[in-house]
Design a protein around this motif. Structure first.
Motif, PDB file in Angstrom:
ATOM      1  N   ALA A  64       0.813  -1.221   0.000  1.00 23.28           N
ATOM      2  CA  ALA A  64       0.000   0.000   0.000  1.00 23.28           C
ATOM      3  C   ALA A  64       0.846   1.270   0.000  1.00 23.28           C
ATOM      4  CB  ALA A  64      -0.974  -0.015   1.177  1.00 23.28           C
ATOM      5  N   PRO A  65       1.865   1.391   0.887  1.00 22.92           N
ATOM      6  CA  PRO A  65       2.663   2.624   0.849  1.00 22.92           C
ATOM      7  C   PRO A  65       3.456   2.799  -0.442  1.00 22.92           C
ATOM      8  CG  PRO A  65       3.539   1.079   2.481  1.00 22.92           C
ATOM      9  CD  PRO A  65       2.221   0.557   2.052  1.00 22.92           C
ATOM     10  N   LEU A  66       3.931   1.716  -1.032  1.00 21.85           N
ATOM     11  CA  LEU A  66       4.675   1.833  -2.288  1.00 21.85           C
ATOM     12  C   LEU A  66       3.756   2.274  -3.431  1.00 21.85           C
ATOM     13  CD1 LEU A  66       7.081  -1.246  -2.121  1.00 21.85           C
ATOM     14  CD2 LEU A  66       7.728   1.166  -2.102  1.00 21.85           C
ATOM     15  N   PHE A  67       2.545   1.737  -3.466  1.00 24.14           N
ATOM     16  CA  PHE A  67       1.591   2.159  -4.502  1.00 24.14           C
ATOM     17  C   PHE A  67       1.243   3.630  -4.333  1.00 24.14           C
ATOM     18  CE2 PHE A  67      -2.784   2.844  -5.959  1.00 24.14           C
ATOM     19  CZ  PHE A  67      -2.624   2.520  -7.296  1.00 24.14           C
ATOM     20  N   TRP A  68       1.021   4.055  -3.089  1.00 22.01           N
ATOM     21  CA  TRP A  68       0.731   5.460  -2.823  1.00 22.01           C
ATOM     22  C   TRP A  68       1.910   6.347  -3.230  1.00 22.01           C
ATOM     23  CZ3 TRP A  68       3.452   8.369   0.935  1.00 22.01           C
ATOM     24  CH2 TRP A  68       2.994   9.687   1.092  1.00 22.01           C
ATOM     25  N   LEU A  69       3.124   5.890  -2.952  1.00 20.86           N
ATOM     26  CA  LEU A  69       4.307   6.657  -3.318  1.00 20.86           C
ATOM     27  C   LEU A  69       4.424   6.791  -4.836  1.00 20.86           C
ATOM     28  CD1 LEU A  69       6.629   8.034  -1.791  1.00 20.86           C
ATOM     29  CD2 LEU A  69       7.982   5.963  -2.118  1.00 20.86           C
ATOM     30  N   TYR A  70       4.047   5.739  -5.552  1.00 11.87           N
ATOM     31  CA  TYR A  70       4.056   5.792  -7.016  1.00 11.87           C
ATOM     32  C   TYR A  70       3.036   6.818  -7.520  1.00 11.87           C
ATOM     33  CZ  TYR A  70       2.717   4.394 -11.747  1.00 11.87           C
ATOM     34  OH  TYR A  70       2.384   4.398 -13.076  1.00 11.87           O
ATOM     35  N   VAL A  71       1.819   6.775  -6.995  1.00 11.70           N
ATOM     36  CA  VAL A  71       0.788   7.725  -7.411  1.00 11.70           C
ATOM     37  C   VAL A  71       1.197   9.145  -7.032  1.00 11.70           C
ATOM     38  CG1 VAL A  71      -1.632   8.397  -7.153  1.00 11.70           C
ATOM     39  CG2 VAL A  71      -1.020   5.977  -7.249  1.00 11.70           C
ATOM     40  N   ARG A  72       1.841   9.289  -5.897  1.00  8.18           N
ATOM     41  CA  ARG A  72       2.329  10.608  -5.472  1.00  8.18           C
ATOM     42  C   ARG A  72       3.323  11.165  -6.489  1.00  8.18           C
ATOM     43  NH1 ARG A  72       6.609  12.764  -2.502  1.00  8.18           N
ATOM     44  NH2 ARG A  72       6.065  14.510  -1.139  1.00  8.18           N
ATOM     45  N   GLY A  73       4.210  10.304  -6.977  1.00  4.77           N
ATOM     46  CA  GLY A  73       5.169  10.749  -7.982  1.00  4.77           C
ATOM     47  C   GLY A  73       4.501  11.158  -9.286  1.00  4.77           C
ATOM     48  N   LEU A  74       3.431  10.436  -9.671  1.00  5.85           N
ATOM     49  CA  LEU A  74       2.720  10.754 -10.911  1.00  5.85           C
ATOM     50  C   LEU A  74       1.936  12.052 -10.820  1.00  5.85           C
ATOM     51  CD1 LEU A  74       1.121   7.376 -12.120  1.00  5.85           C
ATOM     52  CD2 LEU A  74       2.995   8.616 -13.197  1.00  5.85           C
ATOM     53  N   THR A  75       1.435  12.358  -9.650  1.00  9.52           N
ATOM     54  CA  THR A  75       0.450  13.426  -9.525  1.00  9.52           C
ATOM     55  C   THR A  75       0.975  14.701  -8.876  1.00  9.52           C
ATOM     56  OG1 THR A  75      -0.307  12.489  -7.419  1.00  9.52           O
ATOM     57  CG2 THR A  75      -1.451  11.785  -9.412  1.00  9.52           C
ATOM     58  N   THR A  76       2.224  14.728  -8.472  1.00  8.40           N
ATOM     59  CA  THR A  76       2.779  15.928  -7.858  1.00  8.40           C
ATOM     60  C   THR A  76       4.118  16.255  -8.510  1.00  8.40           C
ATOM     61  OG1 THR A  76       4.042  14.796  -6.121  1.00  8.40           O
ATOM     62  CG2 THR A  76       1.726  15.276  -5.655  1.00  8.40           C
ATOM     63  N   GLU A  77       4.658  17.391  -8.137  1.00  3.05           N
ATOM     64  CA  GLU A  77       5.978  17.780  -8.625  1.00  3.05           C
ATOM     65  C   GLU A  77       7.024  17.651  -7.532  1.00  3.05           C
ATOM     66  OE1 GLU A  77       4.395  21.441 -11.285  1.00  3.05           O
ATOM     67  OE2 GLU A  77       3.410  20.872  -9.412  1.00  3.05           O
ATOM     68  N   GLY A  78       6.682  16.892  -6.481  1.00  2.00           N
ATOM     69  CA  GLY A  78       7.597  16.698  -5.364  1.00  2.00           C
ATOM     70  C   GLY A  78       8.560  15.546  -5.606  1.00  2.00           C
ATOM     71  N   SER A  79       9.474  15.363  -4.677  1.00  6.70           N
ATOM     72  CA  SER A  79      10.449  14.282  -4.728  1.00  6.70           C
ATOM     73  C   SER A  79      10.468  13.579  -3.383  1.00  6.70           C
ATOM     74  CB  SER A  79      11.840  14.827  -5.066  1.00  6.70           C
ATOM     75  OG  SER A  79      12.287  15.688  -4.028  1.00  6.70           O
ATOM     76  N   TYR A  80      11.333  12.585  -3.257  1.00  4.41           N
ATOM     77  CA  TYR A  80      11.428  11.866  -1.991  1.00  4.41           C
ATOM     78  C   TYR A  80      11.827  12.801  -0.844  1.00  4.41           C
ATOM     79  CZ  TYR A  80      11.472   7.749  -5.020  1.00  4.41           C
ATOM     80  OH  TYR A  80      11.155   6.814  -5.948  1.00  4.41           O
ATOM     81  N   ALA A  81      12.599  13.824  -1.185  1.00  4.43           N
ATOM     82  CA  ALA A  81      13.046  14.757  -0.149  1.00  4.43           C
ATOM     83  C   ALA A  81      11.878  15.515   0.475  1.00  4.43           C
ATOM     84  CB  ALA A  81      14.058  15.740  -0.737  1.00  4.43           C
ATOM     85  N   ASP A  82      10.779  15.640  -0.268  1.00  4.62           N
ATOM     86  CA  ASP A  82       9.617  16.364   0.231  1.00  4.62           C
ATOM     87  C   ASP A  82       8.689  15.491   1.079  1.00  4.62           C
ATOM     88  OD1 ASP A  82      10.486  18.565  -1.282  1.00  4.62           O
ATOM     89  OD2 ASP A  82       9.486  17.776  -3.057  1.00  4.62           O
ATOM     90  N   LEU A  83       8.964  14.204   1.133  1.00  4.87           N
ATOM     91  CA  LEU A  83       8.083  13.280   1.849  1.00  4.87           C
ATOM     92  C   LEU A  83       8.253  13.446   3.356  1.00  4.87           C
ATOM     93  CD1 LEU A  83       6.074  10.945   1.586  1.00  4.87           C
ATOM     94  CD2 LEU A  83       8.022   9.376   1.599  1.00  4.87           C
ATOM     95  N   ARG A  84       7.147  13.706   4.031  1.00  2.00           N
ATOM     96  CA  ARG A  84       7.184  13.877   5.481  1.00  2.00           C
ATOM     97  C   ARG A  84       6.954  12.540   6.182  1.00  2.00           C
ATOM     98  NH1 ARG A  84       2.996  18.434   6.987  1.00  2.00           N
ATOM     99  NH2 ARG A  84       4.046  18.197   8.999  1.00  2.00           N
ATOM    100  N   TYR A  85       7.506  12.441   7.383  1.00  2.00           N
ATOM    101  CA  TYR A  85       7.315  11.253   8.232  1.00  2.00           C
ATOM    102  C   TYR A  85       7.696   9.959   7.488  1.00  2.00           C
ATOM    103  CZ  TYR A  85       4.327  14.861  10.274  1.00  2.00           C
ATOM    104  OH  TYR A  85       3.839  16.038  10.776  1.00  2.00           O
ATOM    105  N   LYS A  86       8.863   9.984   6.863  1.00  2.00           N
ATOM    106  CA  LYS A  86       9.300   8.842   6.062  1.00  2.00           C
ATOM    107  C   LYS A  86       9.327   7.550   6.870  1.00  2.00           C
ATOM    108  CE  LYS A  86      12.366  11.728   3.195  1.00  2.00           C
ATOM    109  NZ  LYS A  86      12.160  12.986   3.926  1.00  2.00           N
ATOM    110  N   VAL A  87       9.829   7.621   8.089  1.00  2.00           N
ATOM    111  CA  VAL A  87      10.001   6.418   8.899  1.00  2.00           C
ATOM    112  C   VAL A  87       8.656   5.791   9.245  1.00  2.00           C
ATOM    113  CG1 VAL A  87      10.902   5.523  11.083  1.00  2.00           C
ATOM    114  CG2 VAL A  87      12.169   7.286   9.843  1.00  2.00           C
ATOM    115  N   LEU A  88       7.642   6.606   9.471  1.00  2.00           N
ATOM    116  CA  LEU A  88       6.336   6.078   9.868  1.00  2.00           C
ATOM    117  C   LEU A  88       5.735   5.185   8.793  1.00  2.00           C
ATOM    118  CD1 LEU A  88       4.676   9.166  11.619  1.00  2.00           C
ATOM    119  CD2 LEU A  88       5.778   7.181  12.663  1.00  2.00           C
ATOM    120  N   HIS A  89       6.015   5.483   7.537  1.00  2.00           N
ATOM    121  CA  HIS A  89       5.483   4.658   6.449  1.00  2.00           C
ATOM    122  C   HIS A  89       6.088   3.260   6.460  1.00  2.00           C
ATOM    123  CE1 HIS A  89       3.260   7.906   4.489  1.00  2.00           C
ATOM    124  NE2 HIS A  89       4.303   8.687   4.720  1.00  2.00           N
TER     125      HIS A  89
END
Length: 405
Positions: free
Chosen positions: A83-108
């Motif tokens: 689930a988190p990997l699929f969400w991360l993929y959709v996040r990459g498709l739909t935003t102009e952010g990068s991994y550096a912009d991801l908040r609370y990385k460890v919680l995922h």
């Protein structure tokens, strides 16, 4: 093999083979790597999660229970990564952010780490204890209650996690559709309808499995028992999700990026919704002047007829930043870029439908639409009727006038 074992073996082979094939293709890609890498990891995690379907069938045929005991729990941490990997993929498709912009990385990663802990508990059980648990015998061993509690906690956590990331993904898709209309006049090649279908099928998967867990734990039948006891339903849903993701995920491009390189002076993209128009220096007088330039670009230069027109193209044509242009459209003109351009297109189309005998399709393409379906949809939304109905009404009016004469 029994028919059920054969079903598990066939679906498991399909899922593992397809997942490994897709992961290999995605890992080799260099462009948009920050988008493709989460999807590649998703397919690898899916292959690991589907492995027990094969292990179980093979172990029963070759009487390899010891091998099954070691390999079966390996899917526990990987299933919590899906689930988190699929969400991360959709996040990459739909935003102009990068991994550096991801908040609370460890919680995922916490659910996957918990799954790894349960896997370790499973692996340290002695073989005789494991065999007794499979037979349903009472076992007096200190780790067994902890393991059972851990497995049930992991099960509940998995379904809660799926529901949570479904919610986050739907939020991403809604925001993405809004952003598309702020930036592009034609969005049909950038919309992610196939992900919406995955969301719907995933919701069905979630409902089916929650109903199954509730029946096991509490004896409540939210769905007919004959349905819940059919493994084919669960396996079919899983196979359908992976098939659609493989079919579309390998060729999907990020929708908020232009197909060509922009002019350097407009490298600054439109601000994100949270930062939109923040600290803008655009005065009311400047906004009114800019609104007149936008109207001139449409009315005199017929810029709306460009089927690939974007906010960047219009900003370059006028000579202002895309951020100022977006602000003027939304705050002064009172429309997003998509609706504004398409109003000009439809106004032009209405005149042609009424005054010429051109085909509807020719008119649609001439005024800037990329497809007949998008033209009809926009025409009905702005005019309240279809082009054909408008043309028939014109013909009827002409006939009445001739008769009167």
């Amino acid at each position: 093999m029994t028919s059920e074992e054969l079903l598990y073996f066939g679906v498991g082979s399909f899922l593992i083979g397809l997942s490994l094939f897709c992961a290999n293709l995605l890992i080799l890609r260099q462009r948009h790597r920050h988008i493709h890498l989460p999807l590649a990891l998703f397919f690898l995690a899916e292959a690991a999660s589907s492995a027990p379907l094969l292990f179980d069938a093979i172990a029963k045929v070759y009487d390899a229970d010891d091998l099954l005991r070691v390999l079966t729990p390996l899917n526990l941490p990987f299933s919590m990564m899906l689930a988190p990997l699929f969400w991360l993929y959709v996040r990459g498709l739909t935003t102009e952010g990068s991994y550096a912009d991801l908040r609370y990385k460890v919680l995922h990663a916490v659910p996957a780490l918990f799954g790894a802990c349960v896997m370790v508990l499973f692996l340290v059980l002695p073989a005789d204890i494991h065999h007794s648990l499979e037979q349903g015998d009472a076992v007096d061993y200190a780790l067994v209650p902890i393991l059972i509690a851990g497995i049930w906690t992991l099960t509940i956590m998995f379904y809660a996690q799926v529901a949570f990331y479904l919610f986050l993904t739907v939020r991403l898709l809604i925001a993405y559709n809004t952003r598309l209309k702020d930036m592009f006049a034609s969005t049909e090649n950038r919309e992610l309808y196939w992900i919406w279908w995955i969301m719907l099928v995933s919701a069905c998967f979630l409902i089916f499995n929650i109903a199954n867990v509730v029946m096991i734990l509490f004896g409540l039948q939210l769905l007919p028992k004959s349905v819940l006891e059919q493994p084919f339903i669960d396996l079919s849903i899983s196979a359908a999700i992976i098939w659609v993701l493989a079919l579309w995920g390998l060729r999907q491009k990020p929708g908020l990026l232009r197909d060509t390189v922009r002019d350097n002076r407009d490298e600054r993209q439109v601000a994100s919704p949270a930062q939109k128009y923040e600290r803008s220096a655009l005065s009311e007088e400047q906004a009114q002047r800019l609104a007149r330039k936008i109207k001139s670009a449409m009315q005199n230069d017929l810029l709306y007829r460009d089927p690939n027109l974007s906010l960047w193209d219009l900003s370059k044509h006028i000579g202002v930043t895309s951020n100022y242009l977006s602000q003027t459209l939304n705050e002064t003109i009172g429309s997003n870029f998509f609706d504004y351009v398409n109003r000009w297109r439809i106004d032009d189309a209405v005149k042609r439908v009424r005054d010429t005998d051109e085909t509807i399709l020719a008119i649609a393409y001439d005024v800037g639409f990329n497809s007949k379906s998008s033209f009809y949809k926009a025409f009905k939304a702005h005019v309240g009727t279809t082009p054909l109905a408008l043309r028939k009404a014109r013909t009827s009016d002409s006939a009445v006038i001739q008769i009167a004469i």
